[in-house]
Scaffold this active site. Structure first.
Site, short mmCIF file in Angstrom:
data_model
loop_
_atom_site.label_atom_id
_atom_site.label_comp_id
_atom_site.label_asym_id
_atom_site.label_seq_id
_atom_site.Cartn_x
_atom_site.Cartn_y
_atom_site.Cartn_z
N ASP A 103 0.83 -1.21 0.00
CA ASP A 103 0.00 0.00 0.00
C ASP A 103 0.87 1.25 0.00
O ASP A 103 2.04 1.21 0.38
CB ASP A 103 -0.89 0.03 1.25
CG ASP A 103 -1.89 -1.12 1.28
OD1 ASP A 103 -2.19 -1.66 0.19
OD2 ASP A 103 -2.34 -1.47 2.38
N1 URA Z 1 -1.31 -6.03 3.71
C1 URA Z 1 -1.80 -4.77 3.75
O1 URA Z 1 -2.84 -4.53 4.32
N2 URA Z 1 -1.11 -3.81 3.14
C2 URA Z 1 0.07 -4.02 2.51
O2 URA Z 1 0.67 -3.08 1.98
C3 URA Z 1 0.57 -5.33 2.49
C4 URA Z 1 -0.14 -6.32 3.10
#
Ligand code: URA
Length: 226
Positions: A103
């Site tokens: 993310d």
């Molecule tokens: N899980 C998440 O919620 N975000 C990420 O960036 C990676 C795994």
């Protein structure tokens, strides 16, 4: 491909450095000193040497990045900064893409390659590649919640596969999962009435962040990954 571009993409140096090597008669092309930055080089056929070392153009390339907050995992975007912008000049970006997704606000280990077959294997849930995340939480976490995370929680119609949790302190865990659903870690913690305030991926397959600094990029070999 131009000689200077070839040398940059092979990691010999930055554009200005390789131009200096060429000016200083340090680059040999097919056994002869080459002073022409723009000389056409065939990546597979032409023999290019620097300091007596044969420069090899790799068909498949692998790099690991210590991603920082604020970049989305995409190769291009009209509005947001992408992880591609974190790759320095010496990285050969041709056909390169990030494997899996972190993310925008997630930090840590992100792999890039132009090897579609390996990327496919790595993100396939069947392959069971370990991903370990350091998770800092809004609320304290108890043994009951840890047990639920390990056994599997409902993240909106999907029950997560067994996971491993190591408790670092009341508000910090290391979560090891072998799958990678969209926002999986955040959804898993939400499912146990908690909230992720900081997320960092520290392990992906055999890859670790080692002593890397935020924004650092290292070229790696295929064998380092699985
Ligand atoms: N899980 C998440 O919620 N975000 C990420 O960036 C990676 C795994």
């Amino acid at each position: 491909m131009r000689l200077d571009k070839f040398l940059v993409e092979c990691g010999v140096g930055s554009r200005s450095e390789v131009k200096k090597y060429i000016t200083n008669n340090e680059i040999y092309v097919d056994g002869v000193i080459c002073k022409d930055n723009s000389k056409n080089v065939d990546e597979k056929e032409t023999l290019v040497e620097y300091l007596g070392r044969k420069i090899i153009y790799k068909e498949f390339r692998y790099y690991k990045l210590y991603k920082v907050d604020g970049y989305i995992t995409a190769t291009e975007d009209k509005k947001e900064k992408t992880v591609m912008e974190l790759l320095p000049e010496w990285v050969n970006k041709k056909d390169l893409f990030p494997v899996g997704r972190l993310d925008k606000d997630t930090e840590g280990l992100l792999l890039f390659t132009n090897d579609g077959k390996l990327a496919h294997e790595l993100i396939s849930p069947k392959k069971h590649v370990d991903k370990i995340y350091r998770v800092i939480l809004r609320n304290e976490i108890g043994e009951g919640e840890i047990d639920r995370l390990e056994k599997g929680v409902d993240i909106g119609g999907y029950i997560t596969q067994p996971a491993k949790v190591e408790k670092v302190n009341e508000k910090e865990i290391l979560l090891n999962i072998k799958e990678g659903k969209f926002h999986q870690v955040k959804k898993m913690l939400k499912a146990v009435n908690n909230e992720v305030t900081y997320l960092k991926r520290e392990i992906f397959g055999k890859l670790t962040l080692e002593d890397m600094q935020p924004r650092e990029v290292r070229e790696i070999e295929k064998e380092d990954i699985l």
